[in-house]
Design a protein around this motif. Structure first.
Motif, PDB file in Angstrom:
ATOM      1  N   GLU A  89     -17.897  40.172  20.969  1.00 15.23           N
ATOM      2  CA  GLU A  89     -18.746  41.157  22.273  1.00 15.23           C
ATOM      3  C   GLU A  89     -19.384  40.620  23.209  1.00 15.23           C
ATOM      4  N   LEU A  90     -19.263  38.679  23.044  1.00 20.33           N
ATOM      5  CA  LEU A  90     -20.003  38.214  23.858  1.00 20.33           C
ATOM      6  C   LEU A  90     -18.507  37.836  25.129  1.00 20.33           C
ATOM      7  N   CYS A  91     -17.329  37.311  24.351  1.00 21.42           N
ATOM      8  CA  CYS A  91     -15.734  37.768  25.125  1.00 21.42           C
ATOM      9  C   CYS A  91     -15.807  38.193  25.665  1.00 21.42           C
ATOM     10  N   ASP A  92     -16.202  40.042  25.772  1.00 24.03           N
ATOM     11  CA  ASP A  92     -15.883  41.020  26.828  1.00 24.03           C
ATOM     12  C   ASP A  92     -16.898  41.196  27.204  1.00 24.03           C
ATOM     13  N   ALA A  93     -18.123  40.482  27.295  1.00 21.55           N
ATOM     14  CA  ALA A  93     -18.952  40.930  28.146  1.00 21.55           C
ATOM     15  C   ALA A  93     -17.870  40.771  30.310  1.00 21.55           C
ATOM     16  N   PRO A  94     -19.029  41.396  30.648  1.00 19.88           N
ATOM     17  CA  PRO A  94     -18.659  41.397  31.962  1.00 19.88           C
ATOM     18  C   PRO A  94     -18.690  39.651  32.403  1.00 19.88           C
ATOM     19  N   GLN A  95     -19.431  38.685  32.478  1.00 19.46           N
ATOM     20  CA  GLN A  95     -19.416  37.083  33.031  1.00 19.46           C
ATOM     21  C   GLN A  95     -18.212  36.893  32.539  1.00 19.46           C
ATOM     22  N   TRP A  96     -17.949  37.447  31.605  1.00 21.58           N
ATOM     23  CA  TRP A  96     -16.692  36.275  30.369  1.00 21.58           C
ATOM     24  C   TRP A  96     -15.094  36.782  30.327  1.00 21.58           C
ATOM     25  N   ARG A  97     -15.402  38.138  30.685  1.00 19.46           N
ATOM     26  CA  ARG A  97     -14.348  39.083  29.824  1.00 19.46           C
ATOM     27  C   ARG A  97     -12.840  38.167  30.846  1.00 19.46           C
ATOM     28  N   ASP A  98     -12.995  38.058  31.930  1.00 19.29           N
ATOM     29  CA  ASP A  98     -11.750  37.289  32.702  1.00 19.29           C
ATOM     30  C   ASP A  98     -11.019  36.305  32.285  1.00 19.29           C
ATOM     31  N   ARG A  99     -12.014  35.837  31.874  1.00 16.52           N
ATOM     32  CA  ARG A  99     -11.835  34.322  31.292  1.00 16.52           C
ATOM     33  C   ARG A  99     -11.376  33.792  30.046  1.00 16.52           C
ATOM     34  N   LEU A 100     -11.777  34.702  29.367  1.00 19.74           N
ATOM     35  CA  LEU A 100     -11.912  34.894  27.366  1.00 19.74           C
ATOM     36  C   LEU A 100     -10.926  36.388  27.134  1.00 19.74           C
ATOM     37  N   SER A 101     -10.980  37.067  27.676  1.00 19.91           N
ATOM     38  CA  SER A 101     -10.473  38.315  27.537  1.00 19.91           C
ATOM     39  C   SER A 101     -10.520  38.400  25.994  1.00 19.91           C
ATOM     40  N   ASP A 102      -9.080  38.924  24.816  1.00 23.39           N
ATOM     41  CA  ASP A 102      -9.906  39.103  23.140  1.00 23.39           C
ATOM     42  C   ASP A 102      -9.741  37.583  22.519  1.00 23.39           C
ATOM     43  N   HIS A 103     -10.021  36.440  23.182  1.00 24.35           N
ATOM     44  CA  HIS A 103     -10.995  35.820  21.734  1.00 24.35           C
ATOM     45  C   HIS A 103     -11.277  35.511  21.111  1.00 24.35           C
ATOM     46  N   GLY A 104     -12.130  36.485  21.268  1.00 22.26           N
ATOM     47  CA  GLY A 104     -13.432  36.450  20.307  1.00 22.26           C
ATOM     48  C   GLY A 104     -12.863  37.679  19.073  1.00 22.26           C
ATOM     49  N   ARG A 105     -11.865  38.266  19.082  1.00 23.37           N
ATOM     50  CA  ARG A 105     -11.170  39.719  18.807  1.00 23.37           C
ATOM     51  C   ARG A 105     -10.172  39.347  17.838  1.00 23.37           C
ATOM     52  N   ARG A 106      -9.333  37.876  17.383  1.00 29.86           N
ATOM     53  CA  ARG A 106      -8.151  37.594  17.212  1.00 29.86           C
ATOM     54  C   ARG A 106      -7.841  38.073  15.531  1.00 29.86           C
ATOM     55  N   PHE A 107      -8.227  38.286  14.196  1.00 33.12           N
ATOM     56  CA  PHE A 107      -8.003  38.622  13.222  1.00 33.12           C
ATOM     57  C   PHE A 107      -7.902  39.378  12.260  1.00 33.12           C
ATOM     58  N   VAL A 108      -7.978  40.770  13.548  1.00 35.61           N
ATOM     59  CA  VAL A 108      -7.360  41.822  13.265  1.00 35.61           C
ATOM     60  C   VAL A 108      -6.461  41.694  12.301  1.00 35.61           C
ATOM     61  N   HIS A 109      -5.858  41.204  12.114  1.00 39.16           N
ATOM     62  CA  HIS A 109      -4.361  41.401  11.206  1.00 39.16           C
ATOM     63  C   HIS A 109      -4.612  40.648   9.519  1.00 39.16           C
ATOM     64  N   VAL A 110      -5.793  40.332   9.191  1.00 41.60           N
ATOM     65  CA  VAL A 110      -5.989  40.035   7.662  1.00 41.60           C
ATOM     66  C   VAL A 110      -6.677  41.788   7.021  1.00 41.60           C
ATOM     67  N   LEU A 111      -5.384  41.177   6.282  1.00 41.75           N
ATOM     68  CA  LEU A 111      -6.022  42.220   4.929  1.00 41.75           C
ATOM     69  C   LEU A 111      -6.851  42.677   4.283  1.00 41.75           C
ATOM     70  N   ASP A 112      -7.042  44.303   3.450  1.00 39.66           N
ATOM     71  CA  ASP A 112      -7.697  43.742   2.565  1.00 39.66           C
ATOM     72  C   ASP A 112      -7.127  43.255   0.618  1.00 39.66           C
ATOM     73  N   PRO A 113      -7.643  42.967  -0.430  1.00 38.72           N
ATOM     74  CA  PRO A 113      -6.925  42.079  -0.770  1.00 38.72           C
ATOM     75  C   PRO A 113      -5.927  43.766  -1.749  1.00 38.72           C
ATOM     76  N   ALA A 114      -6.825  44.727  -1.733  1.00 37.68           N
ATOM     77  CA  ALA A 114      -5.786  45.856  -1.951  1.00 37.68           C
ATOM     78  C   ALA A 114      -4.530  45.774  -1.650  1.00 37.68           C
ATOM     79  N   GLU A 115      -4.429  45.319   0.454  1.00 38.84           N
ATOM     80  CA  GLU A 115      -3.398  45.691   0.581  1.00 38.84           C
ATOM     81  C   GLU A 115      -1.741  44.179   0.221  1.00 38.84           C
ATOM     82  N   TYR A 116      -2.356  43.586   0.593  1.00 36.33           N
ATOM     83  CA  TYR A 116      -1.893  41.572  -0.042  1.00 36.33           C
ATOM     84  C   TYR A 116      -1.458  42.403  -1.494  1.00 36.33           C
ATOM     85  N   LEU A 117      -2.270  42.596  -2.231  1.00 36.90           N
ATOM     86  CA  LEU A 117      -1.576  42.999  -3.577  1.00 36.90           C
ATOM     87  C   LEU A 117      -0.913  44.125  -4.116  1.00 36.90           C
ATOM     88  N   THR A 118      -0.804  45.111  -2.980  1.00 39.81           N
ATOM     89  CA  THR A 118       0.597  45.359  -3.179  1.00 39.81           C
ATOM     90  C   THR A 118       1.907  44.954  -2.251  1.00 39.81           C
TER      91      THR A 118
END
Length: 274
Positions: A159-188
């Motif tokens: 949320e801080l990286c997305d705040a107006p004062q930081w958004r241009d410089r930090l973009s999505d640096h704070g939201r980089r890990f959505v590609h970690v799966l749940d245990p059940a997905e890894y198991l499958t």
């Protein structure tokens, strides 16, 4: 496109006790390696070895093994070099530069293991077939990754990286890990590849000491991309850290014995069939 974060091994190692515990739990679930009993030294790869302290634990479990740690960070590899050489059990520890996002097994391995690294690798499950192909029959692929990316420490960072004062410089640096799966997905995915597999999660309620200990924790990991981006502007870095610190103080108030920091980890162990 994101530049690679610059790592600080000493900052990372400040919490080495807590950071090592999930790896020890993972290690305890890894079955015996196929080379044991053949007279041949086991061959082990550690993807994202960091400063080498965890890689060295593999030599305690398999003292005759030839173990290679791979990492893309020059700073981490420089620290890991302290562990390189012949081990007390007659094995060998060495370290090489490699990015897990593009690593291809260069040998036939008894064990490919990764500790708290694959969360930095987008689409890492797409590499599972290649890595399992690099195992000898009966070999194991095992890893653990953080699963706390919706917790306040990471949500507030995003949320801080997305705040107006930081958004241009930090973009999505704070939201980089959505590609970690749940245990059940890894198991499958791992069972689909023909492996005997186990996947689970654990939340450690860690008691951290000191002033602003959660900030100190994330300085070694999730904050690295932000600190790398702001490295040429110390005033901006200090301003960002002060804002983030204040948010963390509210989310993680200290208690009478320290600051409780719940930390969810996701584990998977896959054994290639004989």
């Amino acid at each position: 496109m994101h530049s690679a974060p610059t790592w600080d091994p000493q900052q990372y190692l400040r919490h080495s006790g807590h950071r090592t515990r999930p790896f020890l739990d993972l290690l305890a679930r890894i079955p015996e390696l196929p080379a044991i009993g053949t007279g041949l030294p086991p061959r082990i790869a550690d993807l994202g070895c960091g400063p080498g302290n965890v890689t060295a634990l593999l030599a305690d479990r398999w003292p005759t093994a030839h173990i290679t740690g791979f990492d893309s960070s020059p700073e981490m590899l420089e620290q890991a070099a302290d562990y390189a050489g012949t081990t007390p059990g007659g094995g060998l520890l060495d370290f090489r530069a490699a990015d897990a996002a593009h690593w291809t097994p260069d040998d036939t391995y008894d064990l490919i293991v990764s500790n708290a690294a694959l969360q930095w690798v987008p689409n890492h499950p797409e590499s599972f077939p290649l890595w399992i192909e690099g195992l000898r029959p009966g070999g194991t692929f095992a890893f653990q990754v953080p699963g706390n990316f919706t917790s306040p420490s990471h949500a507030l960072l995003g949320e801080l990286c997305d705040a107006p004062q930081w958004r241009d410089r930090l973009s999505d640096h704070g939201r980089r890990f959505v590609h970690v799966l749940d245990p059940a997905e890894y198991l499958t995915r791992l069972v689909d590849l023909g492996c005997e597999s186990d996947a689970w999660e654990t939340t450690y309620s860690q008691l951290l000491a000191g002033e602003d200990p959660v900030l100190d924790w994330v300085k070694g990991t999730a904050l690295r991309p932000v600190l790398t981006t702001l490295a040429d502007d110390p005033a901006a870095a200090a301003e960002f850290l002060a804002e983030y610190r204040d948010l963390l103080r509210k989310a993680y108030p200290p208690g009478p014995h320290g600051t409780v920091f719940p930390f969810r980890r996701i584990f998977a162990v896959a054994r290639k069939k004989n």
